[in-house]
Design an enzyme around this catalytic site. Structure first.
Site, short mmCIF file in Angstrom:
data_model
loop_
_atom_site.label_atom_id
_atom_site.label_comp_id
_atom_site.label_asym_id
_atom_site.label_seq_id
_atom_site.Cartn_x
_atom_site.Cartn_y
_atom_site.Cartn_z
N ARG A 63 15.65 40.70 -46.41
CA ARG A 63 14.86 40.33 -47.60
C ARG A 63 15.27 41.16 -48.82
O ARG A 63 15.15 40.70 -49.95
CB ARG A 63 13.36 40.45 -47.28
CG ARG A 63 12.91 41.83 -46.94
CD ARG A 63 11.58 41.85 -46.19
NE ARG A 63 11.72 41.51 -44.79
CZ ARG A 63 10.70 41.46 -43.92
NH1 ARG A 63 9.46 41.71 -44.34
NH2 ARG A 63 10.91 41.17 -42.66
N LYS A 93 17.63 49.98 -34.39
CA LYS A 93 17.22 49.04 -33.35
C LYS A 93 17.49 49.63 -31.97
O LYS A 93 18.38 50.46 -31.82
CB LYS A 93 18.05 47.75 -33.47
CG LYS A 93 17.73 46.86 -34.66
CD LYS A 93 18.61 45.62 -34.64
CE LYS A 93 18.33 44.72 -35.83
NZ LYS A 93 16.98 44.12 -35.81
N LYS A 142 22.08 34.98 -46.26
CA LYS A 142 22.09 36.39 -45.85
C LYS A 142 23.43 36.74 -45.20
O LYS A 142 23.87 36.07 -44.27
CB LYS A 142 20.94 36.64 -44.86
CG LYS A 142 20.93 38.04 -44.24
CD LYS A 142 19.72 38.26 -43.32
CE LYS A 142 19.81 39.58 -42.57
NZ LYS A 142 18.66 39.81 -41.66
N GLU A 159 16.07 44.55 -43.82
CA GLU A 159 17.08 44.63 -44.88
C GLU A 159 17.46 43.28 -45.46
O GLU A 159 17.92 43.19 -46.60
CB GLU A 159 18.34 45.34 -44.34
CG GLU A 159 19.34 44.44 -43.59
CD GLU A 159 18.79 43.80 -42.33
OE1 GLU A 159 17.80 44.33 -41.79
OE2 GLU A 159 19.32 42.76 -41.90
N ASP A 217 15.11 48.30 -41.32
CA ASP A 217 15.58 47.16 -40.55
C ASP A 217 15.13 45.83 -41.18
O ASP A 217 15.62 44.77 -40.80
CB ASP A 217 15.07 47.26 -39.10
CG ASP A 217 15.81 46.33 -38.15
OD1 ASP A 217 16.84 45.77 -38.56
OD2 ASP A 217 15.34 46.18 -37.01
N ASP A 236 23.89 44.40 -38.30
CA ASP A 236 22.57 44.97 -38.54
C ASP A 236 22.17 45.90 -37.41
O ASP A 236 21.70 45.46 -36.36
CB ASP A 236 21.53 43.84 -38.69
CG ASP A 236 20.14 44.38 -39.01
OD1 ASP A 236 20.03 45.59 -39.33
OD2 ASP A 236 19.17 43.59 -38.95
N ASP A 286 24.42 38.48 -37.94
CA ASP A 286 23.36 38.54 -38.94
C ASP A 286 23.83 38.04 -40.32
O ASP A 286 23.14 38.21 -41.31
CB ASP A 286 22.80 39.98 -39.02
CG ASP A 286 21.35 40.03 -39.46
OD1 ASP A 286 20.66 39.00 -39.36
OD2 ASP A 286 20.92 41.11 -39.91
N1 BES Z 1 18.35 40.53 -38.45
C1 BES Z 1 17.02 40.85 -38.07
C2 BES Z 1 16.24 39.64 -37.57
C3 BES Z 1 16.70 39.01 -36.28
C4 BES Z 1 16.09 39.31 -35.09
C5 BES Z 1 17.69 38.06 -36.29
C6 BES Z 1 16.50 38.69 -33.92
C7 BES Z 1 18.12 37.44 -35.11
C8 BES Z 1 17.51 37.77 -33.93
C9 BES Z 1 16.26 41.42 -39.26
O1 BES Z 1 17.00 42.12 -40.20
C10 BES Z 1 15.26 42.37 -38.72
O2 BES Z 1 15.65 43.34 -38.14
N2 BES Z 1 13.98 42.07 -38.91
C11 BES Z 1 12.92 42.88 -38.41
C12 BES Z 1 11.88 42.98 -39.48
C13 BES Z 1 10.78 43.98 -39.16
C14 BES Z 1 11.32 45.38 -39.23
C15 BES Z 1 9.67 43.79 -40.16
C16 BES Z 1 12.35 42.18 -37.18
O3 BES Z 1 12.21 40.97 -37.19
O4 BES Z 1 12.06 42.87 -36.21
ZN ZN Z 2 17.23 44.19 -39.69
ZN ZN Z 3 19.03 41.57 -40.30
#
Ligand code: BES
Ligand code: ZN
Ligand code: ZN
Length: 506
Positions: free
Chosen positions: A354, A280, A268, A352, A350, A273, A291
């Site tokens: 996947r 966020k 990734k 993104e 968010d 992000d 990220d």
């Molecule tokens: N990059 C984040 C995941 C992340 C969170 C990485 C904390 C490192 C530390 C990812 O893109 C994300 O925002 N995921 C969301 C998914 C949700 C919207 C289903 C998450 O985990 O909150």
């Molecule tokens: Zn995200």
């Molecule tokens: Zn992310």
């Protein structure tokens, strides 16, 4: 720092400082530590008797030699209990010892090869672990700081071994350790670099530089080619940013036969992000410059694999883009089509990672990957489940997962398997498209992994969620604060497991 191997008795080493060791529970040190103790008139054993040092992992004591040895000081470092001793203990002890000596201004340091003697490790394995502990533990990211703060660098580390027959194995261990530790530090540099400096184009240029130095094949896709390949999921994420996206594809053909397996590493590469329209909260958002840690790990791993000239074939595919909100950004409710034709309803912009991995996994298969491993800072849910201790692992193939597990153990990078049951599929069913990109509050790390299965077809696949392990908010063994470079060494070890058996036995 230069690392050398010398055939010499530790008591003859003439630099600034000497590192010796102590297992927990040992009262009369033997081997090289014992020899140093005798020359020092028993100062070390006295420290042990008075319990100033007990040998616990991370403990250390510094003694001044007052001219009794050619070095000014001797640092005794704890190796922990003999029963739990491993290369991981060697890495940690080496890092602790050298950081302490660097803080004290040492420039020329000699060291015992921890574990080589009564520790019972293979000399090459021990030397590799010392080298990794040294280079990883002394890592600092200070390119944006004025020069005056922080102590100077240790210039030379000399591994001392009086058994001449071990020297070539030690030198080989040092060589391997240097390659993988330097690759890990490259991954750390990329992750620590802020997003205004490491844009998708800059990341691609760095990958190109790596490829040029090693004659790896390097293909960089731009938006135009992404459109041709039908990478609608990646393009959807990228459309909110003024910085154009890139897809990096590096190929290393080390395998001896055309029919050999091809390991596909998919990382990734979100250089920042913000969450996009599903933005966020601002607190802690700066951490999202990291990220792209999965992408950095994939680039670093293929670099090390090529430098080691492993007889395996590897492709690394890294989709790289920012995830930002703007007037052109993708909206919740949008439906995009991935390279394999699967349509996705974007419920939350968010989620993104996947989306961009969907197209990258398809592309890695197109490039001939027979086995897929993706590495991604994918979900906050994985951080909730496993914290900063273990990387989450998911698999569609037991054999590949076993290989990854063995590799991670050798590297000292812990992973833990989480399930992928079919029943979770229900959560990502969409009313309007084939699937949707979020599965609700429950089992968030698992539904993200389930989403990815739609893009791997029947290719054996392991997914590594490094959201909790890619950086650390406090110094941890040989990982200073900040990016850890996690999974680089595991991926290199994994590639080693693909070296065909005939070659291995030689
Ligand atoms: N990059 C984040 C995941 C992340 C969170 C990485 C904390 C490192 C530390 C990812 O893109 C994300 O925002 N995921 C969301 C998914 C949700 C919207 C289903 C998450 O985990 O909150
Ligand atoms: Zn995200
Ligand atoms: Zn992310």
């Amino acid at each position: 720092m230069e690392i050398q191997v010398q055939a010499a008795d530790v008591t003859t080493y003439a630099g600034d400082a000497l590192v010796v060791n102590l297992f927990e529970g040992v009262s009369a040190p033997g081997g090289a530590t014992g020899a140093v103790d005798r020359v020092l008139g028993g100062i070390l054993s006295d420290l042990i008797v008075r319990r100033s040092i007990t040998g616990k992992m991370g403990e250390h004591a510094l003694v001044h030699t007052m001219g009794r040895l050619p070095v000014r000081s001797v640092l005794m470092v704890g190796l922990g209990k003999k029963e739990t001793f491993s290369p991981e203990a060697v890495r940690t002890a080496t890092a602790v010892a050298l950081r302490a000596l660097r803080a004290g201004g040492a420039r020329q340091v000699g060291s015992i090869v921890h574990g080589g003697g009564s520790g019972g490790l293979d000399p090459a394995v021990a030397a590799q672990a010392v080298t990794e502990g040294a280079l990883l533990g002394l890592y600092r990211f200070q390119r944006y700081k004025k020069g005056e703060n922080g102590a100077g660098e240790i210039e030379t580390l000399v591994l001392l071994e009086k058994e001449r027959t071990h020297l070539s194995a030690l030198a080989e261990g040092v060589r391997r350790g240097q390659i993988v530790a330097e690759a890990t530090n490259l991954a750390r540099d990329l992750v620590n670099e802020p997003a205004n400096s490491l844009t998708p184009r800059v990341f691609a240029a760095k990958a190109q530089e790596v490829a040029r130095a090693l004659t790896l094949q390097c293909e960089i896709l731009t938006e135009k080619e992404m459109k041709t390949h039908g990478m609608g999921a990646l393009l959807g994420v990228a459309q909110g940013s003024a910085e154009p996206p890139r897809l990096i594809a590096l190929t290393y053909r080390g395998a001896l036969r055309a029919t050999s397996p091809v390991l596909g590493l998919v990382g990734k590469g979100i250089t920042f992000d913000s969450g996009g329209i599903s933005i966020k909260p601002s607190e802690g958002m700066e951490a999202m410059k990291g990220d792209m840690a999965g992408g950095a790990a994939a680039v670093a791993a293929i670099k090390a694999i090529a430098e080691l000239k492993l007889p395996v074939s590897v492709v690394a595919v890294i989709p790289v883009t920012e995830n930002l909100p703007s007037g052109t950004a993708q909206r919740p409710g949008d439906i995009v089509r991935a390279m394999n034709g699967t349509t996705i309803e974007v419920i939350n912009t968010d989620a993104e990672g996947r989306l961009i991995l969907a197209d990258a996994l398809c592309y890695a298969r197109k490039l001939g990957a027979t086995h897929l491993v993706d590495i991604a800072t994918l979900t906050g849910a994985c951080v909730v489940a496993l914290g900063a201790v273990r990387t989450g692992a998911f698999a569609t193939d037991r054999d590949l997962l076993e290989r990854v597990k063995r590799a991670s153990e050798a590297a000292g990078e812990k992973i833990w398997e989480l399930p992928l049951d079919e029943e979770y599929e229900e959560q990502i069913k969409s009313d309007f498209a084939d699937i949707k990109n979020v599965g609700g509050r429950k089992a968030g790390a698992i539904t993200a992994a389930r989403f990815l299965t739609h893009f791997v077809d029947t290719t054996p696949w392991v997914h590594l969620d490094i959201a909790g392990t890619s950086d650390t908010d406090k110094e941890k063994g040989y990982s200073p604060k900040g990016a850890t470079g996690v999974m680089v060494r595991t991926l290199v070890e994994l590639a080693r497991s693909f070296v065909d058996e005939r070659k291995k036995r030689r």
